[in-house]
Design a protein around this motif. Structure first.
Motif, PDB file in Angstrom:
ATOM      1  N   PRO A 184      -6.061  62.421  13.111  1.00 57.24           N
ATOM      2  CA  PRO A 184      -6.042  63.820  12.658  1.00 57.24           C
ATOM      3  C   PRO A 184      -4.658  64.283  12.175  1.00 57.24           C
ATOM      4  O   PRO A 184      -4.560  65.015  11.184  1.00 57.24           O
ATOM      5  CB  PRO A 184      -6.473  64.598  13.923  1.00 57.24           C
ATOM      6  CG  PRO A 184      -7.279  63.618  14.709  1.00 57.24           C
ATOM      7  CD  PRO A 184      -6.629  62.277  14.470  1.00 57.24           C
ATOM      8  N   GLN A 185      -3.603  63.810  12.843  1.00 59.04           N
ATOM      9  CA  GLN A 185      -2.248  64.167  12.387  1.00 59.04           C
ATOM     10  C   GLN A 185      -1.975  63.582  11.002  1.00 59.04           C
ATOM     11  O   GLN A 185      -1.403  64.236  10.130  1.00 59.04           O
ATOM     12  CB  GLN A 185      -1.196  63.610  13.369  1.00 59.04           C
ATOM     13  CG  GLN A 185      -1.107  64.333  14.691  1.00 59.04           C
ATOM     14  CD  GLN A 185      -0.119  63.626  15.620  1.00 59.04           C
ATOM     15  OE1 GLN A 185      -0.360  62.507  16.070  1.00 59.04           O
ATOM     16  NE2 GLN A 185       0.997  64.275  15.887  1.00 59.04           N
ATOM     17  N   THR A 187      -4.176  62.597   8.619  1.00 59.41           N
ATOM     18  CA  THR A 187      -4.950  63.169   7.511  1.00 59.41           C
ATOM     19  C   THR A 187      -4.429  64.564   7.159  1.00 59.41           C
ATOM     20  O   THR A 187      -4.400  64.941   5.992  1.00 59.41           O
ATOM     21  CB  THR A 187      -6.463  63.236   7.833  1.00 59.41           C
ATOM     22  OG1 THR A 187      -6.652  63.961   9.050  1.00 59.41           O
ATOM     23  CG2 THR A 187      -7.054  61.852   7.973  1.00 59.41           C
ATOM     24  N   LYS A 188      -3.994  65.311   8.161  1.00 51.62           N
ATOM     25  CA  LYS A 188      -3.489  66.660   7.905  1.00 51.62           C
ATOM     26  C   LYS A 188      -2.274  66.613   6.971  1.00 51.62           C
ATOM     27  O   LYS A 188      -2.224  67.326   5.964  1.00 51.62           O
ATOM     28  CB  LYS A 188      -3.116  67.318   9.240  1.00 51.62           C
ATOM     29  CG  LYS A 188      -2.974  68.806   9.172  1.00 51.62           C
ATOM     30  CD  LYS A 188      -2.902  69.426  10.560  1.00 51.62           C
ATOM     31  CE  LYS A 188      -2.012  70.650  10.509  1.00 51.62           C
ATOM     32  NZ  LYS A 188      -1.194  70.823  11.699  1.00 51.62           N
ATOM     33  N   HIS A 191      -3.214  64.945   3.403  1.00 49.33           N
ATOM     34  CA  HIS A 191      -4.007  65.820   2.537  1.00 49.33           C
ATOM     35  C   HIS A 191      -3.192  67.000   2.011  1.00 49.33           C
ATOM     36  O   HIS A 191      -3.412  67.457   0.896  1.00 49.33           O
ATOM     37  CB  HIS A 191      -5.265  66.307   3.272  1.00 49.33           C
ATOM     38  CG  HIS A 191      -6.260  65.204   3.502  1.00 49.33           C
ATOM     39  ND1 HIS A 191      -7.361  65.342   4.304  1.00 49.33           N
ATOM     40  CD2 HIS A 191      -6.306  63.923   3.040  1.00 49.33           C
ATOM     41  CE1 HIS A 191      -8.045  64.196   4.311  1.00 49.33           C
ATOM     42  NE2 HIS A 191      -7.410  63.329   3.558  1.00 49.33           N
ATOM     43  N   ARG A 192      -2.269  67.468   2.834  1.00 47.78           N
ATOM     44  CA  ARG A 192      -1.383  68.537   2.362  1.00 47.78           C
ATOM     45  C   ARG A 192      -0.618  68.070   1.119  1.00 47.78           C
ATOM     46  O   ARG A 192      -0.310  68.852   0.227  1.00 47.78           O
ATOM     47  CB  ARG A 192      -0.402  68.915   3.486  1.00 47.78           C
ATOM     48  CG  ARG A 192       0.050  70.360   3.427  1.00 47.78           C
ATOM     49  CD  ARG A 192       1.238  70.613   4.339  1.00 47.78           C
ATOM     50  NE  ARG A 192       0.936  70.392   5.746  1.00 47.78           N
ATOM     51  CZ  ARG A 192       1.777  69.805   6.607  1.00 47.78           C
ATOM     52  NH1 ARG A 192       2.959  69.363   6.202  1.00 47.78           N
ATOM     53  NH2 ARG A 192       1.445  69.647   7.876  1.00 47.78           N
ATOM     54  N   GLU A 217     -12.586  63.269  11.317  1.00 50.63           N
ATOM     55  CA  GLU A 217     -11.140  63.436  11.461  1.00 50.63           C
ATOM     56  C   GLU A 217     -10.400  63.412  10.120  1.00 50.63           C
ATOM     57  O   GLU A 217      -9.178  63.430  10.092  1.00 50.63           O
ATOM     58  CB  GLU A 217     -10.583  62.362  12.410  1.00 50.63           C
ATOM     59  CG  GLU A 217     -11.063  62.581  13.846  1.00 50.63           C
ATOM     60  CD  GLU A 217     -10.531  61.562  14.847  1.00 50.63           C
ATOM     61  OE1 GLU A 217     -10.671  61.831  16.053  1.00 50.63           O
ATOM     62  OE2 GLU A 217      -9.978  60.525  14.437  1.00 50.63           O
ATOM     63  N   GLY A 218     -11.175  63.333   9.031  1.00 47.32           N
ATOM     64  CA  GLY A 218     -10.571  63.535   7.716  1.00 47.32           C
ATOM     65  C   GLY A 218     -10.349  62.290   6.879  1.00 47.32           C
ATOM     66  O   GLY A 218      -9.789  62.379   5.774  1.00 47.32           O
TER      67      GLY A 218
END
Ligand SMILES: *Cc1c(COP(=O)(O)O)cnc(C)c1O
Length: 417
Positions: A184-185, A187-188, A191-192, A217-218
């Protein structure tokens, strides 16, 4: 003739048996007891009977391969929660094709140029603690790997700082030791910055929840092995993820012996959705047959609706017996590992006392391997004086054979020393 009558039939599942006078016996290739999980070098695992049956049926008729892949993709999407999916010839092939998709997209010029990555983003970022020999697949597509972090630690700002206009993707590997950034960290941050994340989840089953988890989770593309816990064809795998990336995978994988005007996707050409028809892409050497596609789909559906609690219960009973019996043998010390490497299959770790036995764990592993039948255990911790027994691929009656052989091997040692 084998010394154990129980080995003269191979039980596949639920009491169905096939004759022992198997093809392997006829070929003079020894059958082994696979006590090392789903390892590829030992044949992965065994397909479910319904998978074998589906492959036989698939072998009896013709279909258009792109149409079959598109339907398979819908089913993969249903099971994983992803937008789309594709059947590959294994998770490693899937990683290669995923990297190629992130670099080339739907551009026929780029597709034709790979593995030469001139004029396109070609950097794939990996945390140092995730590096492994399967990342060769990414290099094979033409990408270069940019490492961030230390073996046990990565900082979020390192990922952000590594992303630039030459970045094609981030590759994240499941079942690596804790410490690096979690999915999750990753992908965040990725993706940003508009960068896709490829997940290597080849051996991340069970638990079955992981079929959906990494998408939630992306992850933009997730690669699973079809020949491991899914019990599909040994040389099969899955990519699940974003529809545009899967479309690129298809364009680079399908046989392109086609004509522009009559091709399945000629409407996309006319509509300007595709600049032109590509030649065979970098995925073409990783051909997948209709039998594998159908087998994989049946395996995937079976896995999604399987009684996993019953599997875990059976494995627990098996490791409990193995643990108790191994502990009765002088010179061996056994323990049960419940969540080794974050996995759901319990294992038995057997350590060998070199002082009282005069033998290393490697020598015990080798003697098991040279037995009749050969018993192949997991030798990953062999330099720490131990080996692992994994119940996943054990067939009816084999547990008893392992215990017998362990006793024989250790008795011979005691007599010799
Ligand atoms: C097994 C494995 C692969 C390769 O999967 P195949 O389906 O055999 O190609 C890739 N990555 C990891 C982490 C694996 O365990």
């Amino acid at each position: 003739m084998r010394n154990d009558v129980r080995l003269t039939t191979v039980l596949i599942e639920g009491g169905q048996s096939v004759p022992a006078q198997s093809l392997y016996d006829q070929l003079g290739v020894r059958r082994v007891i696979h006590a090392a999980g789903t390892k590829t070098r030992l044949g992965g695992t065994l397909m479910l009977p319904e998978v074998v049956e589906a492959m036989v049926q698939a072998s009896r008729a013709f279909v258009k391969m792109d149409e079959l892949q598109e339907r398979a993709g819908q089913i993969i999407a249903e099971v994983t929660g992803a937008e789309s999916g594709y059947v590959t010839s294994g998770a490693a092939a899937g990683l290669l094709q995923a990297a190629a998709a992130c670099m080339a997209g739907a551009d026929p010029v780029r597709i034709h140029r790979l593995p030469d990555t001139t004029g396109m983003p070609n950097q794939v970022i990996m945390q140092k603690g995730h590096r492994m020999d399967y990342d060769k697949a990414v290099f094979t597509a033409g990408a270069e790997i940019v490492e961030i972090g230390f073996p046990g630690e990565t900082m979020p700002w390192e990922l952000e700082a590594a992303i630039n206009d030459r970045t094609a993707a981030v590759l994240h590997v499941i079942n690596r030791p804790a410490g690096p950034l979690d999915l999750p960290q990753v992908t965040k941050i990725a993706h940003r910055c508009g960068i896709p994340v490829i997940v290597d989840a080849a051996a991340a089953l069970p638990p079955a929840e992981n079929l959906r988890r990494f998408i939630v989770e992306g992850a933009d593309l997730v690669a699973f092995s079809g020949g491991k816990a899914l019990r599909g064809p040994q040389a099969s795998g899955i990519l699940a993820g974003r529809a545009d990336l899967i479309r690129s995978v298809l364009l680079q994988h399908q046989d392109m012996d086609v004509r522009e005007t009559t091709w399945t996707y000629s409407a996309d050409l006319r509509a300007g959705l595709l600049k032109g028809r590509p030649f065979h892409g970098i995925g073409r050497p990783f051909k997948v047959g209709k039998e594998e596609i159908v087998g994989l789909i049946v395996a995937l559906r079976a896995y999604a609706s399987r009684n996993h609690a019953a599997d875990i219960q059976r494995w627990r009973e098996q490791v409990t017996i193995l643990d108790a019996e191994a502990n009765k043998i002088p010179g061996l010390h056994a323990e049960i590992l419940q969540h080794y490497g974050g996995r759901a299959v319990p294992l038995v770790r057997v350590s060998v006392d070199p002082v009282s036995t005069g033998l290393t764990a490697a020598e015990v592993v080798t003697r098991l391997d040279q037995g009749d039948p050969p018993i192949c255990v997991d030798d990953v911790p062999v330099n720490e004086g131990a080996f692992l027994i994994n119940p996943f691929s054990l067939q009816e009656g084999e547990l008893e054979v392992i215990v017998d052989q362990l006793r024989t091997v250790m008795k011979r040692i005691t007599v010799q020393s």
